[in-house]
Design a protein around this motif. Structure first.
Motif, PDB file in Angstrom:
ATOM      1  N   ARG A   3    -105.706 -14.543 -15.514  1.00 23.12           N
ATOM      2  CA  ARG A   3    -106.432 -15.739 -15.080  1.00 23.12           C
ATOM      3  C   ARG A   3    -106.558 -15.750 -13.559  1.00 23.12           C
ATOM      4  O   ARG A   3    -105.560 -15.637 -12.855  1.00 23.12           O
ATOM      5  CB  ARG A   3    -105.690 -17.001 -15.535  1.00 23.12           C
ATOM      6  N   VAL A  23    -108.688 -20.824 -10.824  1.00 25.65           N
ATOM      7  CA  VAL A  23    -108.898 -21.630 -12.021  1.00 25.65           C
ATOM      8  C   VAL A  23    -107.821 -22.712 -12.089  1.00 25.65           C
ATOM      9  O   VAL A  23    -106.628 -22.426 -11.985  1.00 25.65           O
ATOM     10  CB  VAL A  23    -108.853 -20.756 -13.288  1.00 25.65           C
ATOM     11  N   ASN A  35    -100.748 -23.959 -17.297  1.00 27.76           N
ATOM     12  CA  ASN A  35    -100.313 -22.570 -17.212  1.00 27.76           C
ATOM     13  C   ASN A  35    -100.320 -21.852 -18.557  1.00 27.76           C
ATOM     14  O   ASN A  35    -100.346 -20.631 -18.613  1.00 27.76           O
ATOM     15  CB  ASN A  35     -98.904 -22.497 -16.610  1.00 27.76           C
ATOM     16  N   VAL A  42    -106.182 -17.362 -22.205  1.00 27.22           N
ATOM     17  CA  VAL A  42    -106.869 -16.504 -21.253  1.00 27.22           C
ATOM     18  C   VAL A  42    -107.639 -15.448 -22.028  1.00 27.22           C
ATOM     19  O   VAL A  42    -107.077 -14.766 -22.897  1.00 27.22           O
ATOM     20  CB  VAL A  42    -105.865 -15.815 -20.298  1.00 27.22           C
ATOM     21  N   PRO A  94    -106.398 -11.124 -21.787  1.00 26.85           N
ATOM     22  CA  PRO A  94    -105.193 -11.206 -20.957  1.00 26.85           C
ATOM     23  C   PRO A  94    -104.666  -9.823 -20.596  1.00 26.85           C
ATOM     24  O   PRO A  94    -105.013  -8.822 -21.238  1.00 26.85           O
ATOM     25  CB  PRO A  94    -104.208 -11.954 -21.853  1.00 26.85           C
ATOM     26  N   PRO A 138    -110.217 -23.582 -18.166  1.00 18.78           N
ATOM     27  CA  PRO A 138    -109.666 -23.753 -19.511  1.00 18.78           C
ATOM     28  C   PRO A 138    -109.737 -25.229 -19.926  1.00 18.78           C
ATOM     29  O   PRO A 138    -109.723 -26.139 -19.097  1.00 18.78           O
ATOM     30  CB  PRO A 138    -108.213 -23.300 -19.368  1.00 18.78           C
TER      31      PRO A 138
END
Length: 220
Positions: free
Chosen positions: A171, A175, A179, A183, A186, A216
Motif C-alpha cells: 500500500r 493512502v 492499517n 491491499v 500485496p 480503501p
C-alpha cells in the motif's frame, strides 16, 4: 581525490555516479572463499548546472537540458555504455573488478553469497538469479512478476537449503485508511529450493505513474 573537470557553473554537465551514488542501500555480500565483494551498482550519471543568480531560499541548482558534457569516473571501473546498473564482483585486496553481470542497480533488491560458490541477486524489477561466485556465470534466472524487491536471504531447515525474499509494492504511503484494509496485489514472500516445483503466482499489474491509488473503504 578531486577531479577539477567536475566543477560546474552556468555550463551544464553530467557527473558519474548519479545523485544516489554508485551503490545505495541494496545489500552487498562478501564471500571468504573467493575473497570478492558482490556490489549492486548504478551506472547512471546526474546532471548539474548552477543558476545564473542565487536567490534566497533556493539551492542555486537548475536542472540542465539538452546534450551535456559527461565527466567520467576518475577512479574505479569504467562505466559501461547504455546500461543502467549491474552486479560487480570486486576484489578489495587488489582493488580491481573481477567480473560484472548487467542488470539491477544500487537501489532495491540485493545479494547474498554462499559457501557453495553461489551468489544470489534480486533486482528491483523482480528478477531473481543465481550466478557462480568466482566467475559470474549465470546458472538460473526467473522473473517473479513484482517490483519493489527486498534482498535475498538463505537458510537451512530440515536438511534443505532455501533462498527467500519479499517482493511487491504493497500500500502506498499516501493512502489514508485503516492499517488492516485490503491491499490489491500485496507483497509476497518467495521461497526457492533446489528442484522446487510450485507454480509461480500471476504477475502483479504494472502501477500507473502519476495516478493515485484508490483509497480503501472505511468500516461502516
Amino acid at each position: 581525490m578531486v577531479n577539477p573537470e567536475a566543477y560546474y557553473d552556468l555550463e551544464g554537465l553530467e557527473i558519474f555516479p548519479t545523485g544516489g551514488g554508485a551503490h545505495n542501500w541494496s545489500p552487498m555480500s562478501f564471500n571468504p572463499a573467493t575473497g570478492l565483494v558482490y556490489i549492486p551498482a548504478s551506472y547512471m550519471p546526474f546532471p548539474y548546472q548552477a543558476a545564473a543568480e542565487l536567490k534566497p531560499g533556493s539551492t542555486g541548482y537548475v536542472r540542465p537540458t539538452g546534450e551535456l558534457r559527461k565527466i567520467s569516473t576518475s577512479i574505479g571501473p569504467t562505466v559501461p555504455d547504455n546500461i543502467r546498473g549491474g552486479l560487480q564482483a570486486w576484489d578489495p585486496s587488489n582493488q580491481k573488478l573481477v567480473w560484472r553481470a548487467d542488470g539491477g542497480g544500487g537501489i532495491g533488491g540485493g545479494t547474498v553469497t554462499t559457501a557453495g560458490n553461489l551468489v544470489f541477486q534480486v533486482t528491483n524489477d523482480g528478477l531473481f538469479r543465481a550466478l557462480t561466485a568466482n566467475k559470474g556465470e549465470k546458472l538460473y534466472e526467473i522473473q517473479v512478476g513484482r517490483t519493489g524487491m527486498a534482498p535475498p536471504i538463505t537458510y537451512e531447515a530440515g536438511g534443505k537449503q532455501y533462498v527467500a525474499f519479499l517482493g511487491g509494492l504493497g500500500r502506498p504511503a499516501n493512502v489514508v485508511g485503516p492499517n488492516d484494509a485490503k491491499v490489491d496485489n500485496p507483497p509476497m514472500l518467495f521461497v526457492f529450493e533446489l528442484d522446487g516445483k510450485a507454480e509461480m503466482p500471476k504477475p502483479a499489474p504494472v502501477p500507473l505513474r502519476g495516478q493515485p491509488p484508490p483509497a480503501p473503504e472505511l468500516a461502516k
